[in-house]
Design a protein around this motif. Structure first.
Motif, short mmCIF file in Angstrom:
data_model
loop_
_atom_site.label_atom_id
_atom_site.label_comp_id
_atom_site.label_asym_id
_atom_site.label_seq_id
_atom_site.Cartn_x
_atom_site.Cartn_y
_atom_site.Cartn_z
N ARG A 15 0.50 -1.35 0.17
CA ARG A 15 -0.54 -0.50 0.14
C ARG A 15 0.53 1.06 0.49
NH1 ARG A 15 -5.11 1.30 0.99
NH2 ARG A 15 -5.94 -0.77 1.70
N ALA A 16 1.86 0.91 0.43
CA ALA A 16 2.36 2.61 0.92
C ALA A 16 3.44 2.67 -0.08
CB ALA A 16 3.81 2.35 2.45
N ASN A 17 4.22 2.32 -1.12
CA ASN A 17 4.44 2.19 -2.30
C ASN A 17 2.80 2.08 -3.70
OD1 ASN A 17 6.84 2.05 -0.64
ND2 ASN A 17 6.58 -0.33 -1.01
N LEU A 18 2.37 1.78 -3.39
CA LEU A 18 1.02 1.77 -4.59
C LEU A 18 1.47 2.90 -5.84
CD1 LEU A 18 -0.05 -0.39 -5.94
CD2 LEU A 18 -1.60 -0.44 -4.31
N SER A 19 1.37 3.70 -4.95
CA SER A 19 1.35 5.23 -5.73
C SER A 19 2.74 5.46 -6.41
CB SER A 19 1.31 6.40 -4.38
OG SER A 19 2.34 6.69 -3.66
N LEU A 20 3.49 4.85 -6.60
CA LEU A 20 4.52 4.92 -7.38
C LEU A 20 4.39 4.98 -8.48
CD1 LEU A 20 7.62 3.10 -5.10
CD2 LEU A 20 7.50 5.77 -5.64
N LEU A 21 3.75 3.71 -9.05
CA LEU A 21 3.54 3.26 -10.45
C LEU A 21 1.95 4.88 -11.26
CD1 LEU A 21 4.12 -0.74 -10.30
CD2 LEU A 21 5.54 1.06 -11.26
N GLU A 22 2.32 5.19 -9.97
CA GLU A 22 1.05 6.67 -11.60
C GLU A 22 2.24 7.65 -11.23
OE1 GLU A 22 -1.96 7.16 -7.36
OE2 GLU A 22 -2.76 6.94 -9.46
N GLN A 23 3.67 7.49 -10.54
CA GLN A 23 4.25 8.90 -11.75
C GLN A 23 5.34 8.23 -12.08
OE1 GLN A 23 5.97 9.25 -7.36
NE2 GLN A 23 3.99 8.44 -6.18
N CYS A 24 5.28 6.98 -13.05
CA CYS A 24 6.03 7.28 -14.20
C CYS A 24 6.18 8.40 -15.57
CB CYS A 24 6.00 6.43 -15.04
SG CYS A 24 5.86 4.21 -14.02
N LEU A 25 6.66 8.68 -15.86
CA LEU A 25 6.63 10.14 -17.09
C LEU A 25 6.57 9.49 -18.80
CD1 LEU A 25 9.17 12.84 -15.29
CD2 LEU A 25 6.45 12.59 -15.24
#
Ligand SMILES: Nc1ncnc2c1ncn2[C@@H]1O[C@H](COP(=O)(O)OP(=O)(O)OP(=O)(O)O)[C@@H](O)[C@H]1O
Ligand SMILES: N[C@@H](CCC(=O)O)C(=O)O
Ligand SMILES: N[C@@H](CS)C(=O)O
Length: 527
Positions: A15-25
């Motif tokens: 859960r703590a890391n899941l948002s990372l993959l919304e931040q690809c550019l």
């Protein structure tokens, strides 16, 4: 699935890391020829209303004065990247008069070589350097091949993701080292598996017969004006298109960044006999920047490039050596002539899942066998990827292409699912399903659809392409930009023209010295 990939999926799925993959550019560069209403190469200069090709960050030219290049910013949501690309197209169409944007990658029927206009960037030293570089490309590869257009898909993972993996895996070194090592590992896997992208997205099975300028070839005659291969996916990426024998021996080692930059540095500093014979000047005029294997690193036409945004006046190799890899540039994608922008969100979503797989999966160093397998597999698929029963080479053993493709998609599925979990929708899995459908039925591939459309309408490559270009022109012109958006683009055009004029007025030093110091900058780099 590799143990490493499993562990990484579990870590990024927390859960703590899941948002990372919304931040690809995601950043897209789309090239396209300007053509007349009859579908012939436009001989007009780059429209001033589009601004300066030298300084407009969104609209420039690639090789030819008639080869436009549209560039989006790097954005987290590919839907926004594509929306940005759409706006650029709509603005461009408001300034093209009766010209069209050529819909596919392979060029329209071209005039004689000498009548293909090289892109002009004005009188500043950097403007002249870009012009002489292109004169050198004409000499080395011919202008015809340089009129091919592509889509470049620029992708990066969030910088915060790398230290997370680094800690979990006990990597010894800096965050920057780990980031570069990881992107080089992505590139190695891309070399292994990018034949799949050619099958799924290749869209250049045919070309105008004039493109070959009478050279011998193994293509088949579809009609008096069209050459093709019945099972080809991307002739653009074959040895007929955006590849070159002169660079054949250049496959740099992708085992670490230092050896990559070393091999490029050697190529831009090593004389190449056929070019030495020509020299840098003819009749007192510059004809190429130098006589080396590559004039500059941009000339290395690889399918994917490690990249770092450069500072003003900095060279790509300098940026990579100084600050490591920041993103990758996927350069092998054809323009899909059925899509107004040549690419769509489904393709982008799948590319993200594919690139994430390449980034996170185990990536052993490339051996000579795996290197030659990668090269031969890529060339087999671009020339006959839709041939029933096609066999590829995996670890030196034959493997049915379709079976391997299905296996790969199955292995990419968890990455698509993780991206969906991170974004809260199922667009990546849906995009992957669309690719699986193409593996099961090759008539769904864009390359098959190009040939089917030409057969259905009984038209040549040029006629099909012009019809598509006209349809896309209508699509973009039917919904012009809102007045405020239009005004922003017009302001950008104006400021870019002013910026070029200022560069030229303030220019100091003569061009020969400028070229000399540009060349010397490579020699000063030490890994
Ligand atoms: N960190 C990043 N992640 C993903 N894409 C990026 C990143 N930084 C820049 N980009 C994208 O990379 C592309 C860079 O294209 P641009 O043409 O400006 O540079 P270039 O490709 O190095 O130049 P050239 O085409 O002359 O070689 C743009 O689409 C930009 O949005
Ligand atoms: N026009 C080339 C790319 C040119 C360049 O190197 O940027 C292509 O088809 O992809
Ligand atoms: N963009 C291509 C053609 S100018 C290159 O940089 O080589």
């Amino acid at each position: 699935m590799s143990e490493l990939l499993n562990r990484r999926l579990a870590l990024l799925g927390e859960r703590a890391n899941l948002s990372l993959l919304e931040q690809c550019l995601h950043g897209i560069e789309r090239e396209c020829l300007r053509v007349t209403s009859e579908g012939r190469l436009a001989q007009t200069p780059h429209p001033e209303a589009l601004g300066s090709a030298l300084t407009n960050e969104k609209i420039t030219t690639d090789y030819s004065e008639s080869l436009l290049e549209f560039i989006t910013p790097a954005l987290p949501d590919p839907a926004d990247t594509l929306a940005s690309l759409d706006k650029i197209h709509r603005f461009a169409y408001s300034k093209l008069g009766n010209e069209y944007l050529w819909s596919p990658s392979m060029p329209c029927p071209l005039p004689a070589e000498e009548d293909i206009p090289i892109a002009y960037y004005g009188t500043s030293n950097i403007g002249q350097l870009k012009y002489v570089y292109r004169k050198g490309l004409a000499l080395r590869y011919g202008k015809t091949m340089q009129c091919i257009a592509g889509i470049h898909y620029n992708f990066s993972l969030p910088e915060k993701l790398w230290p997370l993996l680094k800690e979990a895996e006990g990597f010894v070194g800096t965050d920057r080292d780990f980031q570069s090592v990881s992107y080089i590992a992505l590139i190695r896997n891309f070399r292994r598996y990018s034949w799949l992208l050619m099958y799924l997205f290749g869209a250049s099975p045919a070309l105008d017969a004039g493109f070959l300028r009478g050279r011998s070839h193994q293509l088949e005659q579809l009609d008096p004006d069209t050459l093709y291969l019945p099972y080809a996916t991307s002739l653009r990426m074959s040895d007929l298109g955006y590849q070159s024998n002169a660079q054949a021996g250049l496959t740099p080692c992708y085992n670490d960044l230092a050896s990559y930059t070393d091999s490029l540095r050697k190529a831009v500093a090593t004389p190449y006999a056929p070019y030495v014979e020509v020299g840098t000047h003819q009749d007192g005029e510059w004809v190429q920047l130098n006589t080396n294997i590559l004039q500059i690193e941009n000339e290395y036409y690889s399918n994917i490039r490690p990249k770092r945004v450069t500072y003003t006046g900095e060279r790509p190799i300098q940026a990579l050596v100084a600050r490591g890899i920041q993103y990758v540039e996927v350069r092998c994608l054809d323009i899909n002539p059925f899509l107004p922008m040549g690419i769509d969100l489904t393709e982008s979503r799948f590319l993200d899942a594919f690139l994430l797989y390449c980034a996170l999966n185990d990536s052993p160093l490339l051996t000579n066998t795996s290197c030659s397998n990668a090269t031969s597999n890529f060339l087999s698929v671009v020339k006959e990827g839709r041939r029933p029963g096609l066999q590829l080479q995996r670890d030196g053993q034959p493997v049915d292409m379709k079976s391997w493709a299905a296996e790969l998609l199955e292995q990419i599925a968890p990455l698509a699912a993780l991206l969906d979990q991170s974004h809260g929708f199922d667009a990546h899995s849906t995009a992957l399903d669309a690719q699986l459908a193409k593996v099961k039925d090759s008539s769904l591939t864009p390359s098959a659809q190009v040939l089917a459309a030409m057969a259905e309408h009984k038209e040549s490559f040029a006629q099909f392409s012009l019809r598509q270009s006209q349809a896309h022109a209508e699509f973009f012109r039917s919904e012009p930009l809102a007045a405020d958006e239009q005004a922003k683009f017009e302001e950008l055009a104006r400021t870019s023209l002013a910026a070029q004029a200022e560069l030229e007025q303030n220019e100091v030093g003569d061009f020969d010295v400028f070229v000399g110091s540009y060349q010397a900058s490579i020699l000063a780099i030490s890994n």
